[in-house]
Write an enzyme that holds these catalytic residues in place. Sequence first.
Site, mmCIF file in Angstrom:
data_model
loop_
_atom_site.group_PDB
_atom_site.id
_atom_site.type_symbol
_atom_site.label_atom_id
_atom_site.label_comp_id
_atom_site.label_asym_id
_atom_site.label_seq_id
_atom_site.Cartn_x
_atom_site.Cartn_y
_atom_site.Cartn_z
ATOM 1 N N ARG A 133 -1.971 3.681 -2.192
ATOM 2 C CA ARG A 133 -2.389 4.355 -3.424
ATOM 3 C C ARG A 133 -1.154 4.886 -4.154
ATOM 4 O O ARG A 133 -0.280 5.538 -3.554
ATOM 5 C CB ARG A 133 -3.318 5.541 -3.119
ATOM 6 C CG ARG A 133 -4.748 5.145 -2.745
ATOM 7 C CD ARG A 133 -5.514 4.523 -3.914
ATOM 8 N NE ARG A 133 -6.884 4.186 -3.578
ATOM 9 C CZ ARG A 133 -7.297 2.990 -3.142
ATOM 10 N NH1 ARG A 133 -6.422 2.003 -3.004
ATOM 11 N NH2 ARG A 133 -8.566 2.761 -2.883
ATOM 12 N N HIS A 191 -2.365 -4.510 -7.831
ATOM 13 C CA HIS A 191 -3.358 -3.964 -6.899
ATOM 14 C C HIS A 191 -4.260 -5.056 -6.314
ATOM 15 O O HIS A 191 -5.473 -5.098 -6.605
ATOM 16 C CB HIS A 191 -4.198 -2.878 -7.588
ATOM 17 C CG HIS A 191 -4.921 -2.002 -6.597
ATOM 18 N ND1 HIS A 191 -5.197 -0.686 -6.800
ATOM 19 C CD2 HIS A 191 -5.409 -2.279 -5.353
ATOM 20 C CE1 HIS A 191 -5.842 -0.184 -5.762
ATOM 21 N NE2 HIS A 191 -5.987 -1.146 -4.863
HETATM 22 P P1 NDP Z 1 -7.706 4.472 7.300
HETATM 23 O O1 NDP Z 1 -8.523 5.458 6.575
HETATM 24 O O2 NDP Z 1 -8.329 3.612 8.342
HETATM 25 O O3 NDP Z 1 -6.473 5.221 8.005
HETATM 26 C C1 NDP Z 1 -5.671 6.151 7.367
HETATM 27 C C2 NDP Z 1 -4.432 6.433 8.209
HETATM 28 O O4 NDP Z 1 -3.612 7.394 7.544
HETATM 29 C C3 NDP Z 1 -4.768 6.997 9.578
HETATM 30 O O5 NDP Z 1 -3.874 6.517 10.555
HETATM 31 C C4 NDP Z 1 -4.558 8.503 9.375
HETATM 32 O O6 NDP Z 1 -4.219 9.198 10.567
HETATM 33 C C5 NDP Z 1 -3.379 8.491 8.428
HETATM 34 N N1 NDP Z 1 -3.333 9.744 7.643
HETATM 35 C C6 NDP Z 1 -4.268 10.230 6.808
HETATM 36 N N2 NDP Z 1 -3.856 11.407 6.299
HETATM 37 C C7 NDP Z 1 -2.651 11.653 6.838
HETATM 38 C C8 NDP Z 1 -1.715 12.721 6.716
HETATM 39 N N3 NDP Z 1 -1.953 13.791 5.917
HETATM 40 N N4 NDP Z 1 -0.569 12.665 7.442
HETATM 41 C C9 NDP Z 1 -0.324 11.619 8.261
HETATM 42 N N5 NDP Z 1 -1.161 10.572 8.412
HETATM 43 C C10 NDP Z 1 -2.305 10.603 7.703
HETATM 44 O O7 NDP Z 1 -6.988 3.575 6.192
HETATM 45 P P2 NDP Z 1 -6.642 1.997 6.180
HETATM 46 O O8 NDP Z 1 -5.453 1.726 7.028
HETATM 47 O O9 NDP Z 1 -7.847 1.183 6.411
HETATM 48 O O10 NDP Z 1 -6.250 1.850 4.629
HETATM 49 C C11 NDP Z 1 -5.197 2.611 4.070
HETATM 50 C C12 NDP Z 1 -5.340 2.662 2.560
HETATM 51 O O11 NDP Z 1 -5.070 1.387 1.978
HETATM 52 C C13 NDP Z 1 -6.750 2.971 2.036
HETATM 53 O O12 NDP Z 1 -7.009 4.354 2.085
HETATM 54 C C14 NDP Z 1 -6.665 2.480 0.605
HETATM 55 O O13 NDP Z 1 -6.266 3.532 -0.251
HETATM 56 C C15 NDP Z 1 -5.561 1.430 0.642
HETATM 57 N N6 NDP Z 1 -6.021 0.092 0.279
HETATM 58 C C16 NDP Z 1 -5.276 -0.646 -0.622
HETATM 59 C C17 NDP Z 1 -5.641 -1.920 -0.965
HETATM 60 C C18 NDP Z 1 -4.799 -2.737 -1.887
HETATM 61 O O14 NDP Z 1 -5.204 -3.842 -2.251
HETATM 62 N N7 NDP Z 1 -3.624 -2.289 -2.268
HETATM 63 C C19 NDP Z 1 -6.849 -2.539 -0.407
HETATM 64 C C20 NDP Z 1 -7.551 -1.703 0.535
HETATM 65 C C21 NDP Z 1 -7.147 -0.433 0.851
HETATM 66 P P3 NDP Z 1 -5.274 9.317 11.785
HETATM 67 O O15 NDP Z 1 -5.390 7.894 12.329
HETATM 68 O O16 NDP Z 1 -4.621 10.194 12.753
HETATM 69 O O17 NDP Z 1 -6.548 9.811 11.201
#
Ligand code: NDP
Length: 309
Positions: A224, A272
């Site tokens: 994002r 994107h």
């Molecule tokens: P998930 O929601 O499965 O995982 C998020 C990860 O980020 C987890 O490991 C979480 O930690 C970590 N996290 C969240 N908040 C924090 C923080 N404050 N500090 C440290 N770590 C943090 O996400 P995905 O991997 O499935 O997807 C990631 C993002 O990719 C989506 O949210 C979306 O915005 C983006 N996306 C982009 C696309 C594109 O085409 N460019 C397509 C699809 C998605 P923990 O595991 O410990 O909870």
Amino acid sequence: MTAEIMAFHSAYDDFETWSTALAREGVDLRRAESIDEPDRVRHALVWKPPHGFFSRFPNLGLVVNLGAGVDALVGRDDLPEVPITRLSDPKMSRMMAGYVLFAVMRHARDIPKFERAQRNKQWQYLHPRDPETITVGVLGLGELGMAAALECARQGYRVLGWSSTLKSVEGVTTSAGLPALEDILGESDIVVCMLPHTPQTRALLDAERFAQMKQGAAFINASRGTIVDESALIEALRSGHIGEATLDVFATEPLPADNPLWTMDNVLVTPHLASVPLPGSAARQIGENVRRLRDGRELLSRVDPGRGY
Ligand code: NDP
């Protein structure tokens, strides 16, 4: 009981493809605007529906976010009090892992330098580096982030992974929590942002964080744009402190024509599309959750609106 309907809303996704894929799961998908029996709607498959969308459906039991990122949904003030799930699709994870690997290799193999040299008809030999000597820091080890980190590890890069809670992953050196961020940024030759947008991650990568990255580091953002202070990134790219960037996401999308990122020689802009849900495989998880809801079983890939992802 009358048969259940799933209401569909998305300006980006093809209704017919989703309808065909979900019919194979026994799910009756209808365009929301053409539904004349709203009380039969039990589920909604949505991407950025208009405000007030959900109030039409009194028997709604499940909202499925048509994507992995739920930031546009969970912050709304008109959400119904029903479970929200995100898409979880192995093909979507693989597509993201492929994009991140492409971007990592682009920087690790000096491709932007060769593109510039080619424009000047220069045979600029740069000896390829051993992947083991290149450290890739992946911020966010969720479904897509983890797939990306593992793909980079499989190619032999030294991979550091950072998340909110500590993970144990073979081939990836992990750390967790804000105090660990400075170290991972300082150690990485290539930083990959795979964090979700939440109140905690908003503008997390600001001027101070970019200054903590190595001189000449490459930066990849595939999650994002709002996680980055874009002015600070532009400044870091101008000064050369950040050597190169591959950016798929931006604070404002489409990226405005007057945004300097468009014309920077050391930036690749993609619109994107690092990964998209693929109905053929994603429909299986939706069908499974519809059955689970009907049977009163625990749902898969449930989102925690309070946490924001
Ligand atoms: P998930 O929601 O499965 O995982 C998020 C990860 O980020 C987890 O490991 C979480 O930690 C970590 N996290 C969240 N908040 C924090 C923080 N404050 N500090 C440290 N770590 C943090 O996400 P995905 O991997 O499935 O997807 C990631 C993002 O990719 C989506 O949210 C979306 O915005 C983006 N996306 C982009 C696309 C594109 O085409 N460019 C397509 C699809 C998605 P923990 O595991 O410990 O909870």
